[in-house]
Design a protein around this motif. Sequence first.
Motif, short mmCIF file in Angstrom:
data_model
loop_
_atom_site.label_atom_id
_atom_site.label_comp_id
_atom_site.label_asym_id
_atom_site.label_seq_id
_atom_site.Cartn_x
_atom_site.Cartn_y
_atom_site.Cartn_z
N ASP A 147 0.98 -1.43 -0.03
CA ASP A 147 -0.01 0.51 0.24
C ASP A 147 1.15 1.02 -0.29
O ASP A 147 1.62 1.10 0.88
CB ASP A 147 -1.15 -0.06 1.23
N PRO A 148 0.59 2.04 -0.79
CA PRO A 148 1.70 2.91 -1.17
C PRO A 148 1.62 4.39 0.42
O PRO A 148 2.40 5.17 0.15
CB PRO A 148 0.97 4.28 -2.01
N ALA A 149 0.08 4.15 0.80
CA ALA A 149 0.15 5.18 1.68
C ALA A 149 1.83 5.04 3.03
O ALA A 149 1.98 4.14 3.62
CB ALA A 149 -1.49 5.16 2.20
N PRO A 150 1.48 6.28 4.02
CA PRO A 150 2.25 6.34 4.69
C PRO A 150 2.20 4.97 5.83
O PRO A 150 2.87 4.86 6.49
CB PRO A 150 2.72 7.62 5.86
N PHE A 151 0.73 5.50 6.28
CA PHE A 151 0.96 4.40 7.66
C PHE A 151 -0.48 3.85 6.80
O PHE A 151 -1.94 4.64 7.04
CB PHE A 151 0.51 5.12 9.23
N THR A 152 -1.23 2.74 7.42
CA THR A 152 -2.53 2.31 6.67
C THR A 152 -2.97 0.75 7.79
O THR A 152 -2.02 0.08 8.16
CB THR A 152 -2.56 0.80 5.02
N VAL A 153 -4.33 1.03 8.22
CA VAL A 153 -4.76 -0.32 8.58
C VAL A 153 -5.84 -0.91 8.10
O VAL A 153 -6.58 0.15 8.10
CB VAL A 153 -5.35 0.51 10.45
N ASN A 154 -5.70 -2.23 8.14
CA ASN A 154 -6.48 -3.05 7.02
C ASN A 154 -7.65 -3.90 8.38
O ASN A 154 -6.57 -4.74 9.05
CB ASN A 154 -5.93 -3.78 6.09
N ALA A 155 -8.85 -4.51 8.20
CA ALA A 155 -9.38 -5.68 8.84
C ALA A 155 -10.68 -6.41 7.95
O ALA A 155 -10.80 -5.11 6.91
CB ALA A 155 -10.38 -4.56 10.35
N ASP A 156 -10.49 -7.29 7.47
CA ASP A 156 -11.11 -8.13 7.34
C ASP A 156 -11.89 -9.11 7.61
O ASP A 156 -11.01 -9.36 7.93
CB ASP A 156 -10.34 -8.87 5.53
N ALA A 157 -13.20 -9.60 6.88
CA ALA A 157 -13.78 -10.46 7.74
C ALA A 157 -14.36 -11.42 6.72
O ALA A 157 -15.12 -10.78 5.86
CB ALA A 157 -14.63 -10.35 8.53
N THR A 158 -14.25 -12.61 6.48
CA THR A 158 -15.16 -13.47 5.46
C THR A 158 -15.68 -14.85 5.48
O THR A 158 -15.42 -14.98 6.74
CB THR A 158 -13.83 -13.89 4.24
N TYR A 159 -16.76 -14.62 5.52
CA TYR A 159 -18.28 -15.64 5.84
C TYR A 159 -18.04 -17.29 4.85
O TYR A 159 -18.36 -16.77 3.61
CB TYR A 159 -19.49 -14.89 6.58
N VAL A 160 -17.85 -18.02 5.32
CA VAL A 160 -17.75 -19.38 4.51
C VAL A 160 -18.91 -20.16 4.25
O VAL A 160 -18.75 -20.36 5.66
CB VAL A 160 -16.28 -19.97 4.14
N SER A 161 -19.56 -20.42 3.67
CA SER A 161 -20.60 -21.92 3.53
C SER A 161 -20.22 -22.50 2.74
O SER A 161 -20.42 -22.40 2.04
CB SER A 161 -22.35 -21.21 3.78
N PRO A 162 -19.28 -23.52 3.08
CA PRO A 162 -18.90 -24.87 1.90
C PRO A 162 -20.74 -26.22 2.80
O PRO A 162 -20.90 -26.43 3.97
CB PRO A 162 -18.28 -25.51 2.63
N GLN A 163 -21.44 -26.50 1.57
CA GLN A 163 -22.20 -27.95 1.27
C GLN A 163 -21.79 -29.20 0.86
O GLN A 163 -22.46 -29.60 0.12
CB GLN A 163 -23.71 -26.86 0.71
N ARG A 164 -20.49 -29.37 1.52
CA ARG A 164 -20.08 -30.56 1.08
C ARG A 164 -20.76 -31.41 1.54
O ARG A 164 -20.98 -32.00 3.29
CB ARG A 164 -18.92 -31.08 1.83
N LYS A 165 -21.30 -32.60 1.46
CA LYS A 165 -22.70 -33.58 1.76
C LYS A 165 -21.58 -35.50 1.17
O LYS A 165 -21.75 -35.26 -0.37
CB LYS A 165 -23.89 -33.51 0.96
#
Length: 428
Positions: free
Chosen positions: A42-60
């Motif tokens: 990231d080109p910014a001098p200071f960066t804070v990043n937060a991510d969250a992913t919700y996954v729903s696999p339907q393996r039967k």
Amino acid sequence: MDRLKALVGAGCFSLVLIGSSVNAAHAGGIERGGYDIDLLFDPAPFTVNADATYVSPQRKLKNAVDTSGNPAPLSGKNSTRNTDDYWVPYFGVKASLGHGVDCLLDYSQPWGASSSPGIWNGSYSNIETNIKSNNYAGTCSYKMDVGKGQLRFIGGAFYQEVYGYKTSYIDGVPDLSGIFPVPANFVGRVDLKGDGWGWRAGVAYEIPEIALRASLVYNSQVKLDNISGTLDTTSLAPIAAFLPAGSSALTDIYGTAKMPDSVELKLQSGIAPGWLAFGSIKWVNWSVLQSVPICSEASKGLAPCTSVSPSPVRLTSLDLMYRDGWTVTGGIGHQFNEQWSGAAQISWDRGTSHGYGDQTDTWTLGGGVAYTPRPNIELRLAGAIGVLTSGHSGVVVDAIGYPAGTEVSYDFGNDLVTAVSGGLKIKF
């Protein structure tokens, strides 16, 4: 070309994360978030990043047949869902320290598994499995002018914790059908934890004016030489008189394992005003995880702990039998205006199962948008849908002759996996 640089900064590459998270979790061993250091660029001098992913696999799973040969054979539920929904979080802080030096501190959960098929015809193999991880990493880079662009050298280290449990029916219980009117099935539980250190090294070349970047990063293995825990077989207490001494107890156990090393090549480039193409190829050495033997602490130092060690040295094992994983991703991004940008991608992940287990090839289509209400704030929302391809699970024998998959055989069809991801980035 300023619009291209803005597109890169808009965070559309977080959309790549959702596709790789979905694929890796179900066709790449026990990978969930994996390793990611994109924030370092990231080109910014200071960066804070937060991510969250919700996954729903339907393996039967279907057509499950108990092949364990135990005295209490299973002939009940022959189909079940084998996967649970889960979250994948990520948090990172990046700072430019001057003189071409950038550093990233981040927290992630690279590995994990959650399976709870319950009581079924494969209960001697698995009733519930839950594996989690924590990864704390520090990565720095030094960049220098080379030709029209900048050459960047990357290095870092990470500390990793892996822990979890597994429950299943206890095999090898004597046939007590003459005592019990109905053959009894007893549940055992294994709890384990371990930790270790790893390192990474890489190189990247960038030409910011055309949003070009090529990076190659290697992440080392993490040796979990201090795995410890307990084996709980106290459910056998009612028949303790018929068992060897110590069988109906809470037993201290130990083991060793290696979390895999990996190599990833990433490419991106502006292709027209406001348009960006990107892609990646990743190899993960999942074949280091075959059958992980779990042995009695009482035998430590007295006898080797291997997959073919006899009882009472080897008490149980975590059978995985993985082959190496490959992930290929390609996509395109576009900036619609100063505030909105989007991207779409397609990815393929070669399954790590090859005759045992249900992690076959996965195809995923992902897309999403990034909104920049102010130059220093980004909001991202993405979604993905994929196909977990069909297959069959049976017996596979490892290099030293240990057979995995002897407890149950089953089939599975093409199944659906979906995911949604959200993120926030703040720059100073």
